[in-house]
Each structure stands twice: as C-alpha cells, then as structure tokens.
Write a protein that holds these residues in place. Structure first.
Motif, PDB file in Angstrom:
ATOM      1  N   HIS A 262       0.910  -1.488  -0.202  1.00 11.69           N
ATOM      2  CA  HIS A 262       0.046  -0.128  -0.379  1.00 11.69           C
ATOM      3  C   HIS A 262       0.826   1.189  -0.077  1.00 11.69           C
ATOM      4  O   HIS A 262       2.119   1.259   0.479  1.00 11.69           O
ATOM      5  CB  HIS A 262      -0.903   0.300   1.297  1.00 11.69           C
ATOM      6  CG  HIS A 262      -1.821   0.554   1.061  1.00 11.69           C
ATOM      7  ND1 HIS A 262      -2.770   0.670   0.151  1.00 11.69           N
ATOM      8  CD2 HIS A 262      -2.327   2.251   2.102  1.00 11.69           C
ATOM      9  CE1 HIS A 262      -3.956   2.036   0.285  1.00 11.69           C
ATOM     10  NE2 HIS A 262      -3.436   2.963   1.261  1.00 11.69           N
ATOM     11  N   ASP A 264       0.685   5.820   0.331  1.00 17.98           N
ATOM     12  CA  ASP A 264      -0.975   6.109   0.049  1.00 17.98           C
ATOM     13  C   ASP A 264       0.430   7.480  -1.324  1.00 17.98           C
ATOM     14  O   ASP A 264       1.801   7.689  -0.819  1.00 17.98           O
ATOM     15  CB  ASP A 264      -0.379   6.969   1.132  1.00 17.98           C
ATOM     16  CG  ASP A 264      -1.258   5.353   2.105  1.00 17.98           C
ATOM     17  OD1 ASP A 264      -2.352   5.575   1.793  1.00 17.98           O
ATOM     18  OD2 ASP A 264      -1.258   5.320   3.952  1.00 17.98           O
ATOM     19  N   ASP A 374      -7.865   1.015   1.748  1.00 18.32           N
ATOM     20  CA  ASP A 374      -7.878   1.680   2.443  1.00 18.32           C
ATOM     21  C   ASP A 374      -9.110   3.076   2.652  1.00 18.32           C
ATOM     22  O   ASP A 374      -8.809   3.554   3.580  1.00 18.32           O
ATOM     23  CB  ASP A 374      -6.779   2.282   2.451  1.00 18.32           C
ATOM     24  CG  ASP A 374      -6.132   2.648   3.885  1.00 18.32           C
ATOM     25  OD1 ASP A 374      -6.796   2.824   5.103  1.00 18.32           O
ATOM     26  OD2 ASP A 374      -4.504   3.568   4.032  1.00 18.32           O
ATOM     27  N   TYR A 432      -3.828  -4.563   5.046  1.00 16.55           N
ATOM     28  CA  TYR A 432      -3.554  -5.132   3.877  1.00 16.55           C
ATOM     29  C   TYR A 432      -1.618  -5.728   4.041  1.00 16.55           C
ATOM     30  O   TYR A 432      -1.069  -5.413   2.481  1.00 16.55           O
ATOM     31  CB  TYR A 432      -3.637  -3.968   2.658  1.00 16.55           C
ATOM     32  CG  TYR A 432      -3.567  -2.773   3.596  1.00 16.55           C
ATOM     33  CD1 TYR A 432      -2.207  -1.952   3.299  1.00 16.55           C
ATOM     34  CD2 TYR A 432      -4.889  -1.957   4.132  1.00 16.55           C
ATOM     35  CE1 TYR A 432      -2.818  -0.206   4.403  1.00 16.55           C
ATOM     36  CE2 TYR A 432      -5.009  -0.671   4.448  1.00 16.55           C
ATOM     37  CZ  TYR A 432      -3.700   0.241   4.662  1.00 16.55           C
ATOM     38  OH  TYR A 432      -3.944   1.411   5.498  1.00 16.55           O
ATOM     39  N   ASP A 465       1.729   1.282   3.227  1.00 14.44           N
ATOM     40  CA  ASP A 465       0.837   2.876   3.740  1.00 14.44           C
ATOM     41  C   ASP A 465       2.176   4.016   3.365  1.00 14.44           C
ATOM     42  O   ASP A 465       2.086   4.811   2.182  1.00 14.44           O
ATOM     43  CB  ASP A 465       1.148   3.413   5.169  1.00 14.44           C
ATOM     44  CG  ASP A 465       0.231   2.789   5.547  1.00 14.44           C
ATOM     45  OD1 ASP A 465      -1.481   1.851   5.027  1.00 14.44           O
ATOM     46  OD2 ASP A 465      -0.043   1.703   6.770  1.00 14.44           O
ATOM     47  N   PHE A 577      -7.038  11.565  -3.672  1.00 12.90           N
ATOM     48  CA  PHE A 577      -6.494  11.108  -3.241  1.00 12.90           C
ATOM     49  C   PHE A 577      -6.609  10.052  -2.035  1.00 12.90           C
ATOM     50  O   PHE A 577      -7.027  11.357  -0.348  1.00 12.90           O
ATOM     51  CB  PHE A 577      -5.154  10.583  -2.951  1.00 12.90           C
ATOM     52  CG  PHE A 577      -4.786   9.547  -2.444  1.00 12.90           C
ATOM     53  CD1 PHE A 577      -4.255   8.256  -2.323  1.00 12.90           C
ATOM     54  CD2 PHE A 577      -3.927   9.711  -0.649  1.00 12.90           C
ATOM     55  CE1 PHE A 577      -3.883   6.896  -1.745  1.00 12.90           C
ATOM     56  CE2 PHE A 577      -3.324   8.531  -0.008  1.00 12.90           C
ATOM     57  CZ  PHE A 577      -3.552   7.295  -0.222  1.00 12.90           C
ATOM     58  N   HIS A 578      -7.369   8.812  -0.997  1.00 14.21           N
ATOM     59  CA  HIS A 578      -7.787   9.057   0.341  1.00 14.21           C
ATOM     60  C   HIS A 578      -7.015   8.812   1.406  1.00 14.21           C
ATOM     61  O   HIS A 578      -7.840   9.201   2.902  1.00 14.21           O
ATOM     62  CB  HIS A 578      -8.290   7.721   0.329  1.00 14.21           C
ATOM     63  CG  HIS A 578      -6.792   6.105   0.180  1.00 14.21           C
ATOM     64  ND1 HIS A 578      -6.666   5.642  -0.048  1.00 14.21           N
ATOM     65  CD2 HIS A 578      -6.271   5.770   1.325  1.00 14.21           C
ATOM     66  CE1 HIS A 578      -5.725   4.974  -0.010  1.00 14.21           C
ATOM     67  NE2 HIS A 578      -4.878   5.661   1.700  1.00 14.21           N
ATOM     68  N   ASP A 579      -5.836   9.759   1.191  1.00 12.40           N
ATOM     69  CA  ASP A 579      -5.370  10.731   2.847  1.00 12.40           C
ATOM     70  C   ASP A 579      -5.057  12.255   1.441  1.00 12.40           C
ATOM     71  O   ASP A 579      -4.625  12.446   3.106  1.00 12.40           O
ATOM     72  CB  ASP A 579      -4.305  10.315   2.915  1.00 12.40           C
ATOM     73  CG  ASP A 579      -4.368   9.068   3.707  1.00 12.40           C
ATOM     74  OD1 ASP A 579      -4.811   9.359   4.374  1.00 12.40           O
ATOM     75  OD2 ASP A 579      -3.494   8.114   3.909  1.00 12.40           O
TER      76      ASP A 579
HETATM   77 ZN    ZN Z   1      -4.078   4.270   2.440  1.00  9.36          ZN
END
Ligand code: ZN
Length: 1003
Positions: A262, A264, A374, A432, A465, A577-579
């Motif tokens: 993963h 990020d 995530d 994950y 991550d 993006f998810h962050d």
């Molecule tokens: Zn993430």
C-alpha cells in the motif's frame, strides 16, 4: 514444572535465539566498503546530477539527513574472492539509522549502479542488496531520503515536521551500517523456520498433540544450537524442525496470499516523495521476483505507474516485463485509490476511465478488481460505477475499523443504489500489510464469516502505507505455511484466482445493500475545507469546460483540447486520493494541492471563455450560458440565450428590529443575530421554524478526539458546546442582511439573501478561523418530523437515520453527502444545498410544543493538530442555500444551481442545446468528446429520482451511429439497454432507478 510453564520457557528460549544469537550469526563474515557522501541540501535531484556532484569521504557512524533532505552515498568495493562457500551469498548490508517505526515512515533509500540503473531499495527490515560474485567489484550510488518519522508521534500532537520544504536543523539519522556481508543461508533459513513454528504454537490449542510435538521439536533443535557459533550447528537443528514442517494441513480453509505494497499517494510525506517511494517499492518487487519465481505482486493506481514511467523508464519496462510474466499484476483500474465519499459522480467515473486507459496502454493483464483497501467508507453508487467500468470484483478491509458494529460478512454481494451487485471481499486478517505470520494466517480462517458457504479468503502481504512491499522473509513464511498442519492452506497467487474461486464456490452469497459506511474517521468530511472546496470547484468547472468545448467542437469545428483535459483530470483525480481530499495529510501536501487547484481553476475559466467565444462570436448582446443540466434563469439546460436578466434577490423589509426576505412563494424572517426565526411557505401555508429554535445558528464545539485528530469526530463533541456567537453588527440592505460577529476566537460575517426564482435562502459565511481542536457547525432546526434524511451521493441519493433505533443508526452520527440534503414529513420538505460542504448530522429535536422536529447541521470547519497542526486556520468562505417547501427534485435543482450558476456574457449568437430531455428526472451529468480522440460525442445521464423514468431525448447534431456504452466509452457487459425507440434526432429512453447511462454518438 507444569506443561504451560515448560512451553513458555521453550518459547522464550526460541525468542532469544531469534532476536539475539541467530541474527548475530546471519553474516559469516563482513568487509568494509569505501563510502563517500554528498548532501543535496534541498529537493531531490536526478541520478545524473548526483553522479556529477562533489563527494566527500564519510565513515559509518556519521550523522546524516536533516528532515526531507536527500544524501547520496557513493560506494565502491570488491567482494572477497574466498566468499564462495556453499550456502552463502555476498550482500551489501545497510542500516541508515532507522528506528522501530517500520518501512515507509522514516529513512529509506534507492541503490543504483554506476550507469544509473536501479537495483533495489534499502528499507527497515529489508536492508540488504545482493552483491556480485566473489572476486567481483562494484560501484554503486545510494539515494537516501531523510524522511522524518511523523507516524510514531501521538495522532493528536502537532509537529512542524510536515511543513513544506527541506528543513534546517540537526541531522535525524546516523549511518549505522554500510558494509559487505557474507550471508549464511542456513542460519537465515533456520530463522524463518523457527519463526513460523514458534508462531504457529500460539495459534494451536495447548491440549493438542500437534502443539506438544512442535514445542518438543523446538526444544530439541535449540539444544543442538551452539550459541557461540550457531552457523556450525544449524544444519542439524533444521533437520529436527523439518519433520514438523513436513506435516501437511488438513483440508479446510485456503488463504490466497497476494504480495502487495500500500503506497499512500501522499500522507505523512509530500507527493514528490511518493514518486520515490513507488520507485523503491517497485524495484524491491522486481528484484525479489528475479530471485523468487513464486512471488505474485498486485499494485493499483495508474498514477503511481505513470510516475515510475516518467522518473525511471527502465524500471517501468522491467515492471512491464514482470507483468507479462504474470508476477506483477496491475489492479483496480482507477487513477488513484481515491476517497469514495467525497469525489463527485463524474470524478469516480473518471478515476476508472483515466486509470483503465493507462493500464490498457501499457499492460495486457490488468485485474478487474476495484481495489480500495484503505478508503474511509464506500458510496452506494460505487458498485454501478465499477461494473460499468468493466470491473468484476471489489476489495477493501477498511470496514473492519468500525468503532461500533462488526460488519457481518467477508465475502458477499454488495448491492448498490441502483441494484447493481458486485462480488466483494474483505480480507479477514483485517490488514493490507500482512507479514504472513502464523497469527495472520490463522486469523484469516478464524474471522472468516462465511465458513459454511465458502473456504477461501485473501491476504495482502507486504510492507505498506509508506510502501516497501513483500520481503524474502514473507515469501519464506508463505512457503513454510503452504501446507502445514495446524495452519490453513496458503497459496501465493494472482488475486483474480482468489476472486474466481471465492465467487464460484459460494452458490448464494449474502447480500449487503447500500453504502459501506465506515464507523470511524467521521471528521474526514470536514478536515481541510479549502482543499475540499477546490475539489468541488474543479469538478464544476471541468463539467462546464468539457460541455462548452464539446459544443464548440461539434458546432464550429474548434479543436477539442483532449490532452489538456486529461492533464487536468489527472491532477484533480490525484487530489482525491484517500489521504488528500479527506484532509488527513501533512501541511506540505495541502500547500501544494491548493496552489495547483488555483491554477487549474484559472486554466479552466480561460478554456470555458474560449469555447463560449467560439460559439457565440463577437458581439454586444447580453447572453446567459447555462451549463447546468436543469433550467435556470429562464435559460434551458445546456443553452445560451439572449437575456438581460441577472441574479435577482427578494427584497429585504424591516419588521420591528427583524428583517423579512420575501418572494412570491416564501418568506423568511431574520432576527438581530442573523438567525432565521420564521421560514414560511406561502403555497403550503406552513411555518417551519419553532421561534424558540431559530435556524442558521453557528455552533462551536470542543473537538478533541481520543485518537486520529484530523480523521475523527468523537460522538462526545455534542456535550462540549462552547458559548454562542456574539454579534457586533447587523446591516440591512435592499435585498440582503449582513451580520458580523465573533464565535470563540474567530471573527465572521454572514450575508443572507433570498433567490427570487426559488425558495432558497442563500447564506454566505466568511470566517477567519482561529481555533484549536474545535468544530464549527451551522445548525438548522426545523419543525419537520423526519425519521430519515435524504443525502445526495454520486449519481443518486440515499437516506441516513434521523431517529437512532439501533447501534447501526447511532454510529452514523456524522456522514458525508454531495451537493444537497433533504428532510421531509409527508410531501413537505426542507433542503440544504451547498457549494463545498460535505459533512452533515441529522438529529431529532424536541420542539416547544413537545412534538419532535428535525435538525440538520452542516459541518464547516475543524482545527485538529495532527498531522497538520495549523489545519484550516485563516480565511474561509462557505455558501449554503436553505429552502422550505422543497421536494427532492427541488433539492437536486438547488444542488446544481449553487454549483453551476448560469454565466453572463456578451456575444452575437444564441446556441440551442445539443441534447434535450423532457423528463427532469433524467439528468445529463457529463458531455464530452470521446477519450479515444475520435470525433464521437459522449453523453452521460442518470436517473435521479430513484424510480423508473421515461424520457424523450432530442439530438440537435448529426451523427452516424449511436451506441449504449459503459464508462470506458465502449460496449460493456454491464450496460443495460435504455433505448426504446429511435429516430435520427429523437430517442425514447427508459431508465431504471438511479441508472447511469452513457451514450456514444459516432460522427
Ligand atoms: Zn492508505
């Protein structure tokens, strides 16, 4: 000594062997290398620049790396020619001075040869690189990133380390180790075997024979190891363990393990660092697959591949080669692993369109699995969008993070808003980032909810991550547990093999209908309001720009700027993006994103003006261009008409010290605080406000979640309301009331006006936000008795509970919506439309007459400390429209009007709509030229009412052929036909509830 004491002792002995004696014996011999270093002292540079820099000698033990700086190490050496014994392997061994935070959250590095070819990364727990054969010389460069460890801080404590740019200050790291080592493979293997067997003991019942056998074997093996020189004795110790490792598993559950990392796309590091993380991780994977033919690795996010292609074209080719071999599996089809609540409908469609287009151009084997392990909850629109994009399966694990309810399934059919189903799997190991430990493998079976129906679960393994990926140790653990008594079977595989097996073996999977609401991270609908607003504006301007550019192309032959749109979409999609869009990254990310969003908006404004100019010509007539899919300001949807009408607002009349804003349909009374004390619908003759509970009240709460500052709002916030705003002045204009005041430590001003054409009261709030761990809400209590609230999501709407009967209702105390929310009792309703505010809560309240009413609150701002200690401080503007007597179609219209207002301009010609529908429930969400660069026009509609809708569609341009296509603009299995009758310029369509329809007009 009793049995349990004996077994504890054995495990402690094994632990000491694993952490002390065996690691010390891992390298039979070591030898120094010659090291020089060059400190960049700024942003990363290319290999060529680094190679030509002036290096200075440096010793192991030296400090290096101020926060975010890069150091290059130039190393040369010759592998001793006597390091050629069997079962050994020469390696470069590096420790950059890392701490226990794990890979991806601190220093990491990439190793190049002297030609600039990438070899492999250096990370915590993965700090070795194979050297040439004994006698061989090498000259390598190491690009070491001094990324600060932000992750190990409390998730509530501020740090300036996330600020933009390389920071002055003391070096963070010490070059702890950089030398050649002769790896003893027997010792390395013993470590893996002992780790797996002692881990397996923890997963087996203590009264089982198997447990006693393993312990006894471990004891026996440990007895054989000479701790002064384990290398001499490991062979016989391994022989003892081998007997236990050879015992096969019983038939039952199978874990399908997929290598993964993963990464990020930005989080506790800036975007530029993610580019380097991708190169490091993918180089690790290419390197490991070279050594281990059994590894299969899956990676999503076209954007990350695109970065690799730009930065390291040779490594990208290697990835393509590994993909062709089936060891590297591109998955997901999306541009990035986006948030799934906040991006608009068209954005989610474009995540797939842009992502899949990239994967198809560069790979033959993209796995059609929507891959969002995530993201912070999943919209009920997602199954349809994914299936229409050619996706067959969906994967996440995030719902295992729920703080209230345990989600009941791991393998199930997820049914979206419109009824589309997608086979979905949550890996029951709840991660994950697995390491393939016996604990995780056992958990995969223990927690798997569908045991009676299926026997398969997925496990994603690899450091993640911040990237890193699978290691040789994880692959060893996978091999040892492939068929091992006491453990489920485990196979390393392509994720498609898992999904095909899991969906086939379950004849009747359970069904979950509606959204996958994450009962956590409820603050991500609010954090970093400016970036969220930028997202919404970019989405709206993209809609307008594509629409008018299509008109200009069809009607005037003006070239459609496809590649410019692609470039803009790539950025807008990346920022979802998810962050990023949820507001959970460091401040550096937002500084960069908000600058870029401003540039995008400016560029789109120019593009819109150029297209409109081409359409209307030069002239002085006053024209109104309406890019919204609904009629507004006397201008049909998608038309440009001559009109002098500008926005008109209802008049403001004094009533004592109050003000009344009124038009033919509604009347709102505003008090001296700027609050709405009456909201009267003249047509329905209905008052909607309890005078004791006025609307448009700013409320400030302490907002100090126990964990995850930027992410979470704890339900306890409601008990921590702060003193009300103090109004310092009110100004009454002809058609507007302006109130200014102070709430907490923040100054604000509100402008309140009534739109003459609708029932909507427009409230503009400007605030200079100056709070710490506080939450600002804008409250609208009403005397509507609603049990549920309707919220817009992508391509439709769904309901959230107002009344909290169950723990599932209770957990939804804050949720994200798109452009509008609506409550009603019977046919009568109230709606709130917004221009950029995504999060709301809905509560039942007790009115003065003891009857239940309903309060809607919009969440405007938060001020957490982690990871950005200055999040959202400063100036903000919010626009909300509040309307009584509003139906859901009115709310839909209000949502479009506030986001896509008609545009006034000058020119010569009026322009008729290219496409016209006669049923307002059918909405044209997007009009564009086709992605393949042909002359085809693509029109995307959706059914917005939640019912079956018939409409006529008039087509005001010539075309050769029409196709019903999916989101990828091609014929697709999931497309359900809608065309009932067809004439050249006239179609009759029938759409099922919330159906998304894409029509392709070949020209
Ligand atoms: Zn993430």
């Amino acid at each position: 000594m009793n049995v349990s004491t004996a077994s504890e002792k054995t495990k402690k002995r094994a632990e000491r062997m694993l952490t002390q004696y065996l690691p010390n014996a891992l390298y039979k011999r070591t030898s120094p290398v010659c090291i020089e270093s060059w400190k960049v002292g700024g942003e990363p540079v290319s290999f060529e620049t680094a190679k030509n820099a002036q290096y200075k000698p440096i010793q192991v033990g030296a400090a290096w790396g101020a926060p975010w700086d890069t150091w290059w190490f130039h190393i040369t050496g010759t592998v001793p020619d006597f390091w050629n014994e069997e079962e050994t392997q020469p390696e470069l061994v590096v420790d950059l001075g890392v701490n226990g935070s794990g890979p991806g959250f601190q220093a990491e590095a990439l190793v190049y040869d002297a030609d600039g070819t990438v070899i492999k990364a250096i990370e915590p727990y993965n700090g070795s690189v194979r050297l040439p054969h004994p006698g061989g010389s090498f000259e390598w460069y190491i690009e070491a990133a001094a990324n600060p460890d932000i992750a190990s801080r409390a998730k509530t404590a501020g740090t300036p380390l996330g600020d933009e740019g390389v920071q002055d200050g003391p070096e963070l790291y010490e070059l702890r180790r950089l030398e050649m080592g002769q790896l003893d493979l027997e010792v390395w293997n013993l470590i893996q075997e002992l780790t797996v067997l002692s881990g397996l003991c923890d997963e087996i019942d203590k009264d089982r024979t198997r447990y006693a056998q393993i312990l006894s074997a471990i004891d026996e093996a440990l007895n054989l190891i000479n701790i002064d020189d384990p290398g001499l004795t490991v062979h016989s110790a391994r022989a003892i363990l081998a007997k236990q490792l050879a015992k096969p598993a019983v038939e039952g559950h199978t874990v399908y393990a997929v290598g993964h990392a993963h990464i990020d796309s930005a989080w506790l590091w800036p975007l530029r660092e993610t580019r380097r993380k991708v190169a490091r991780t993918f180089s690790n994977v290419v390197n490991l697959t070279d050594q281990d033919r059994e590894l299969v690795f899956a990676a999503s996010s076209a954007q990350q591949y695109q970065w690799l292609k730009e930065d390291h074209p040779q490594l990208f080719k290697e990835v393509q080669r590994k993909a062709a071999d089936g060891q590297f599996i591109p998955v997901g089809g999306m541009w990035v692993e986006s948030d799934a609540n906040l991006p608009g409908g068209e954005s989610l469609a474009r995540q797939f369109l842009q992502g899949t287009q990239f994967f198809r151009r560069h790979f033959d084997n993209m796995a059609p699995i929507a891959w969002l392990p995530d993201s912070f909850g999943y919209s009920a629109s997602f199954p349809q969008i994914a299936r229409l994009s050619g996706i067959q399966y969906f994967l996440t694990q995030k719902i295992s993070w729920n703080d209230t309810n345990v989600f009941p399934h791991h393998s199930f059919l997820w049914q979206g808003l419109d009824g589309t189903q997608i086979f979905t799997h949550f890996p029951p190991s709840d991660t994950y980032n697995a390491c393939v430990s016996p604990y995780e493998v056992a958990l995969s079976e223990k927690q798997y909810s569908e045991k009676g129906k299926g026997t398969s679960s997925l496990m994603l393994f690899g450091w993640g991550d911040g990237g890193g990926g699978p290691t040789r140790e994880m692959m060893a653990a996978a091999r040892l547990q492939h068929n091992l008594e006491g453990s489920p079977k485990l196979t390393v595989t392509n994720p498609m093999e898992f999904f095909e097996q899991a969906s086939k073996e379950m004849s009747c999977p359970p069904v979950w209908r509606g959204e996958l609401y994450l009962e956590l991270h409820r603050g991500t609908g609010t954090s970093h309001a400016q970036t969220k607003q930028g997202n919404r504006r970019c989405e709206a301007l993209l809609h307008e720009a594509e629409l008018w550019a299509t008109y200009a192309s069809v009607l005037t032959g003006k070239e459609y700027p496809l590649s410019t749109f692609d470039d803009i979409w790539h950025k807008v999609l990346l920022y979802q993006f998810h962050d990023i869009l949820p507001g959970s990254a460091i401040s550096w990310v937002y500084a960069e994103v908000e600058r870029s969003q401003a540039e995008i908006m400016e560029k789109l404004e120019t593009m819109i003006k150029e297209s409109l100019q081409a359409l209307v010509g030069t002239g002085t007539k006053s024209l109104i261009a309406n890019a919204a899919p609904l009629h507004q300001r006397h201008t049909p949807a998608g038309a440009i008409v001559q009109s002098t009408e500008t926005e008109t607002w209802g008049s403001a009349k004094r009533k004592g010290d109050h003000v009344v804003l009124e038009n033919d349909n509604v009347s709102y009374e505003i008090d001296t605080e700027g609050h709405i004390v009456s909201a009267y619908d003249k047509n329905n003759k209905r008052e909607n406000i309890d005078p004791a509970m006025p609307g448009n009240v700013l409320q400030l709460f302490e907002d100090a979640p126990t964990n995850w500052d930027a992410w979470d709002i704890d339900s306890t916030y409601e008990g921590m309301e702060q003193p009300a705003a103090i109004v310092d002045g009110i100004d009454i204009g002809a058609d507007q009331v302006t109130v200014s005041g102070t709430i907490g430590r923040s100054k604000y001003a509100q402008h309140v006006r009534l739109d003459n054409d609708t029932n909507m009261l427009h409230i503009h709030t400007h605030i200079n936000w100056n709070e710490s761990n506080h939450l600002l809400k804008q409250a609208f209590p009403t005397n509507i008795y609603a049990t549920e609230a309707t919220c817009e999501v992508q391509f439709g709407h769904l309901t959230r509970p107002v009344v909290k009967n169950t723990s599932w209702d209770e957990a939804k105390f804050e949720s994200a919506s798109q452009r509008w929310v609506h409550i009603a009792d019977g046919d009568f309703g109230v709606s709130i439309a917004n221009r950029s505010t995504y999060a709301y809560d809905f509560r039942q309240i007790k009115l003065s007459n003891d009857r239940p009413g309903t309060q809607i609150r919009a969440s405007l701002l938060r001020s957490p400390h982690y990871p950005d200690p200055r999040q959202d401080l400063g100036e903000h503007d919010f626009d909300i429209a509040f309307g009584v007597g509003s139906t859901i179609p009115d709310a839909i219209r209000a949502g479009y009007r506030i986001n896509l207002p008609a545009r006034a301009m000058e020119g010569e010609h009026e322009i008729e709509p290219l496409l016209t529908v006669d049923n307002p429930n059918v909405i044209l969400e997007s009009l564009k030229m086709s992605q393949d660069g042909s002359n085809a026009v693509i029109a995307r509609f959706y059914e917005s009412s939640g019912g079956t809708s018939r409409t006529h569609l008039d087509i005001n341009f010539s075309y050769n052929d029409i196709k019903e296509v999916g989101i990828l603009e091609e014929v697709c299995e999931a497309v359900q036909p809608v065309i009932r009758t067809m004439e050249a310029s006239h179609l009759e369509l029938e759409l099922h509830p919330f159906q998304i329809v894409t029509l392709r007009f070949e020209r």
